[in-house]
Design a protein around this motif. Structure first.
Motif, PDB file in Angstrom:
ATOM      1  N   ILE A   4      20.628 -21.552 -62.641  1.00 38.07           N
ATOM      2  CA  ILE A   4      19.589 -20.484 -62.916  1.00 38.07           C
ATOM      3  C   ILE A   4      18.710 -20.273 -61.970  1.00 38.07           C
ATOM      4  O   ILE A   4      18.621 -18.923 -62.102  1.00 38.07           O
ATOM      5  CB  ILE A   4      17.986 -21.013 -64.015  1.00 38.07           C
ATOM      6  CG1 ILE A   4      17.875 -19.815 -64.524  1.00 38.07           C
ATOM      7  CG2 ILE A   4      17.144 -21.967 -63.450  1.00 38.07           C
ATOM      8  CD1 ILE A   4      16.439 -20.217 -65.760  1.00 38.07           C
ATOM      9  N   VAL A   7      21.234 -17.032 -61.172  1.00 35.49           N
ATOM     10  CA  VAL A   7      20.710 -15.782 -61.510  1.00 35.49           C
ATOM     11  C   VAL A   7      19.457 -15.165 -60.729  1.00 35.49           C
ATOM     12  O   VAL A   7      19.884 -14.186 -60.913  1.00 35.49           O
ATOM     13  CB  VAL A   7      21.152 -15.991 -62.637  1.00 35.49           C
ATOM     14  CG1 VAL A   7      20.549 -15.088 -63.669  1.00 35.49           C
ATOM     15  CG2 VAL A   7      22.118 -17.004 -63.220  1.00 35.49           C
ATOM     16  N   VAL A  18      14.085 -14.859 -65.222  1.00 30.73           N
ATOM     17  CA  VAL A  18      15.346 -15.247 -66.422  1.00 30.73           C
ATOM     18  C   VAL A  18      15.431 -15.617 -67.405  1.00 30.73           C
ATOM     19  O   VAL A  18      15.698 -15.344 -68.528  1.00 30.73           O
ATOM     20  CB  VAL A  18      16.338 -15.843 -65.234  1.00 30.73           C
ATOM     21  CG1 VAL A  18      17.844 -16.728 -65.383  1.00 30.73           C
ATOM     22  CG2 VAL A  18      16.667 -15.569 -63.678  1.00 30.73           C
ATOM     23  N   LEU A  22      16.690 -15.090 -70.593  1.00 31.02           N
ATOM     24  CA  LEU A  22      17.878 -15.664 -71.661  1.00 31.02           C
ATOM     25  C   LEU A  22      17.101 -15.861 -73.111  1.00 31.02           C
ATOM     26  O   LEU A  22      18.362 -16.215 -74.210  1.00 31.02           O
ATOM     27  CB  LEU A  22      18.293 -16.700 -71.183  1.00 31.02           C
ATOM     28  CG  LEU A  22      18.773 -16.845 -69.649  1.00 31.02           C
ATOM     29  CD1 LEU A  22      19.721 -17.819 -68.973  1.00 31.02           C
ATOM     30  CD2 LEU A  22      20.145 -15.863 -70.073  1.00 31.02           C
ATOM     31  N   VAL A  40      24.243 -13.297 -64.548  1.00 30.10           N
ATOM     32  CA  VAL A  40      24.730 -13.611 -65.575  1.00 30.10           C
ATOM     33  C   VAL A  40      26.372 -13.912 -65.317  1.00 30.10           C
ATOM     34  O   VAL A  40      27.226 -14.674 -65.233  1.00 30.10           O
ATOM     35  CB  VAL A  40      24.100 -14.236 -66.342  1.00 30.10           C
ATOM     36  CG1 VAL A  40      24.579 -14.427 -67.341  1.00 30.10           C
ATOM     37  CG2 VAL A  40      22.532 -14.338 -66.719  1.00 30.10           C
ATOM     38  N   TYR A  45      27.271 -17.527 -65.402  1.00 29.91           N
ATOM     39  CA  TYR A  45      26.571 -18.624 -65.918  1.00 29.91           C
ATOM     40  C   TYR A  45      26.422 -19.027 -67.014  1.00 29.91           C
ATOM     41  O   TYR A  45      26.462 -18.026 -67.364  1.00 29.91           O
ATOM     42  CB  TYR A  45      25.024 -18.519 -64.852  1.00 29.91           C
ATOM     43  CG  TYR A  45      24.002 -18.730 -65.390  1.00 29.91           C
ATOM     44  CD1 TYR A  45      23.263 -20.508 -64.698  1.00 29.91           C
ATOM     45  CD2 TYR A  45      22.836 -18.964 -66.764  1.00 29.91           C
ATOM     46  CE1 TYR A  45      22.483 -21.248 -65.265  1.00 29.91           C
ATOM     47  CE2 TYR A  45      21.968 -19.183 -66.570  1.00 29.91           C
ATOM     48  CZ  TYR A  45      21.287 -20.846 -66.250  1.00 29.91           C
ATOM     49  OH  TYR A  45      20.498 -21.214 -66.799  1.00 29.91           O
TER      50      TYR A  45
END
Length: 338
Positions: A4, A7, A18, A22, A40, A45
């Motif tokens: 993460i 990202v 992030v 998500l 992503v 990811y």
């Protein structure tokens, strides 16, 4: 495998941002959300589902315990549940109880231990202490098709079909075709559906002035072998029934096997009808008259009620209606029915 933080670095935002994207947090600007989602996609990811469940206390997974996966009704029900759950962003873990309370308990225990968000159950019998404990201790639960009653279960929604009117339509249909000696292959008395279908049949016969002698009620178990066994007993009576109503599709198929094994014909020698229509009933010879449940609607309604419970909204019970589908297994004139 990208993390993460990778990202976040690619999108030029914080890890917390992030995470909010998500988790579909509403307080994220559209341009920021687009940058994160692009990062992503670029990095390929995939969020760690286990870690997310620990943070959010949700797995986005539902448990479904069905009574018998080999019964076409439950197979279709499971598919509709999966379709409805997927549309709402949930996956489904299925347990097959095989009409055995011990297997039912095993699946309930396993699913609760796996931290599923909610549980759909079609009970195999009057319930078990394990299932009752799961409902009473806060596991979001919905009963589908069958249900159990008891202290602490009043708040558990029930999504089911009321077949009473359709059973009455069937008896009227048989009566109009000239059948007077009717018999029923019943489901287990410990199940709500087993009891309801016998009660509806008896009530409809009474309305049309027809008797239901004790030897015209046979106890089955929703399996084909029991349909064959009960039918054998019916056919050995001094005055066999003119029409047999099987309270589920598998018992109807067992009944047809027994009738044919004796060199008899449906409907010339004995009429046959079933509860729970299945697609290949139109391909049997003759096509079987049946009562159809709105199985797809049942699955979607059950998932909707369960997600309402999971997300803290009120969830009401839902009762749908079955319908009679006349074909030719009761002596219907050729070409007069679907």
């Amino acid at each position: 495998m990208p993390a993460i933080k990778d990202v976040a670095q690619r999108a030029g935002v914080s890890v917390a941002t992030v995470s909010r994207v998500l988790n579909d947090h509403p307080a994220v600007r559209t341009d920021t959300r687009d940058k994160v989602l692009a990062a992503v996609a670029d990095l390929g990811y995939r969020p760690n589902a286990v870690a997310r469940s620990l943070r959010t206390h949700q797995t986005r997974a539902l448990g479904l315990v069905i009574s018998d996966v080999l019964n076409p009704f439950f197979t279709e029900l499971a598919r509709s549940v999966e379709d409805a759950a997927r549309d709402r962003g949930y996956s489904v873990v299925i347990g097959n109880a095989d009409e055995r309370p011990d297997l039912q308990d095993h699946h309930v225990r396993t699913l609760v231990d796996r931290r599923i968000d909610g549980l759909l159950v079609s009970p195999t019998d009057g319930g078990s202490p394990l299932m009752l404990d799961a409902a009473r201790t806060g596991t979001p639960m919905v009963f589908v098709d069958r249900w159990i009653e008891g202290e602490g279960l009043d708040e558990v929604p029930v999504v089911r079909t009321d077949g009473g009117a359709a059973v009455r339509d069937l008896v009227a249909h048989l009566h109009a075709l000239g059948h007077r000696r009717l018999a029923i292959i019943a489901g287990p008395a410990a199940t709500t559906t087993g009891r309801e279908r016998v009660d509806a049949f008896r009530s409809a016969l009474r309305e049309f002035g027809l008797a239901l002698p004790a030897d015209h009620i046979g106890q089955g178990d929703f399996q084909a072998d029991s349909g064959r066994r009960v039918t054998a007993r019916f056919l050995d009576l001094p005055h066999p029934p003119e029409a047999i109503f099987a309270a589920d599709n598998l018992m109807a198929l067992g009944a047809m096997d027994e009738i044919r094994s004796r060199g008899l014909r449906v409907p010339d020698d004995v009429a046959l009808a079933a509860f729970d229509d299945i697609p290949w009933f139109v391909h049997t010879d003759p096509p079987i008259t049946a009562i159809a449940q709105p199985t797809g609607d049942l699955g979607h309604a059950a998932v909707g009620a369960l997600i309402d419970r999971i997300e803290g909204r009120p969830a009401a019970s839902v009762t749908l209606s079955a319908r009679l589908v006349p074909r030719r297994s009761c002596g219907e004139p050729e070409g007069s029915t679907p």
